[in-house]
Motif scaffolding. Sequence first.
Motif, PDB file in Angstrom:
ATOM      1  N   VAL A 129     164.156  69.547 -34.122  1.00 24.55           N
ATOM      2  CA  VAL A 129     164.437  68.567 -33.070  1.00 24.55           C
ATOM      3  C   VAL A 129     165.902  68.649 -32.663  1.00 24.55           C
ATOM      4  O   VAL A 129     166.249  68.553 -31.483  1.00 24.55           O
ATOM      5  N   CYS A 164     167.169  67.609 -37.982  1.00 29.09           N
ATOM      6  CA  CYS A 164     165.956  66.806 -37.856  1.00 29.09           C
ATOM      7  C   CYS A 164     164.796  67.736 -37.564  1.00 29.09           C
ATOM      8  O   CYS A 164     164.850  68.546 -36.627  1.00 29.09           O
ATOM      9  N   ASP A 214     160.581  68.189 -36.941  1.00 32.93           N
ATOM     10  CA  ASP A 214     159.275  67.612 -36.608  1.00 32.93           C
ATOM     11  C   ASP A 214     158.237  68.361 -37.433  1.00 32.93           C
ATOM     12  O   ASP A 214     158.002  69.549 -37.217  1.00 32.93           O
ATOM     13  N   PHE A 265     158.552  63.066 -39.141  1.00 36.13           N
ATOM     14  CA  PHE A 265     159.879  63.683 -39.097  1.00 36.13           C
ATOM     15  C   PHE A 265     160.534  63.712 -40.470  1.00 36.13           C
ATOM     16  O   PHE A 265     160.273  62.860 -41.325  1.00 36.13           O
ATOM     17  N   ARG A 315     162.322  59.025 -29.388  1.00 34.04           N
ATOM     18  CA  ARG A 315     160.965  59.536 -29.134  1.00 34.04           C
ATOM     19  C   ARG A 315     160.449  58.902 -27.842  1.00 34.04           C
ATOM     20  O   ARG A 315     160.340  57.682 -27.738  1.00 34.04           O
TER      21      ARG A 315
END
Length: 379
Positions: A102, A110, A112, A121, A167
Amino acid sequence: MASSLSLPQTTISDILSRLPVKSLTRFKSVSKDWAYLTSTPAFVSDHLRRSSSDPSLIVRCYNTQSGFDSVILLITDPTQNFACRHLAVPLDEPLPLFPKIVGSIGGLVCLDVSPCYASDFVLWNPGTKQFKHLPFPLIASTRSNPIWLVFVGFGFDSFNNDYKLVRIVSFKRNDGLPFVRAEVYSWKEGVWKELEDTVCFDSAIICGGQDGVVVVDGSLNWVAIGLQRYADRKVVISFDMRREVFKTIPLPALTRIGNVKVMSYMGLLAIAVYPLVFAANGNNMNRFEFSVLSDCEDGRKHWTNVVLAENFSKSLVPMGTWRDRELMIKQMGDRDNHPKLFLYDPIDERTKRLPIDCVDLYLQCYSHVESLVSVDGRN
């Protein structure tokens, strides 16, 4: 005698802040005092500030959008003593698909790790090897209201000293138009919350893939395409991480006929406009333009062209920026030649090819720095 040879605490801190994370982790088991010192917020910030001047590249390579045949590479010193190694993602359980990146900022990556809808996550610090599963998001797909599209972004809110994951979730209404909800996860608070301000999504919807977001000066930015009477226009949707509000930024007319990638350059919002790989009418735009959004004498912001390349024989696809100055560009291959990945510096006009073997795969490229930042902001 020992006390007379001891160094001031500030000197010790200054010396230690220049060392790599691997050495500091080893020293934690040698000295309790050093273990405490290197865990303080002030030291973590000083170490991050120094390491930020020497970023690496973190690259995810994979065959298809499904994520199969993936690998994550860490490339140190891309322009000089090139070194590349594989990074093993330290998860507790096997995943149906390889994690998607991400974002990478402040030493935290980060990931996903969900099979779909960007709904699971992990925060990961490759330097300290810490990782943490985040709580599940609030907005979920249901049988009566299924999710259509999801876009995510990961950045740092310097005003609140908080890493944030955003998000953006699109649903389809009965009339076929999208209805958008958005939420944000706070590293400092350790919780998700839904955002109320989504009015800009009434006239535009984010387009692009997983890597279609960039962090610039405390904001997350995505390219979006207009809806209804604005359908022939493209804009940037920008999320202010401090105020937690969205806004739109107009794009120049050229963006209507080419692909657009939002990027960062010298602390400014930038865009690259490049040819569509396949155009239905065969009328491809044979040019590559790179522009930055800068302040002008009239007090307003304008898009200023920095790079223009025309009439090239092979498509140039922008991948991002390294050191916030050098453009990472993928030159597409053909039947006889493999694609190439290179760095281009618009200031001195120098080009450096990166010797990465898997450029024929799909790539996600991010600048990455070593840090001691904990994956758990509440500690």
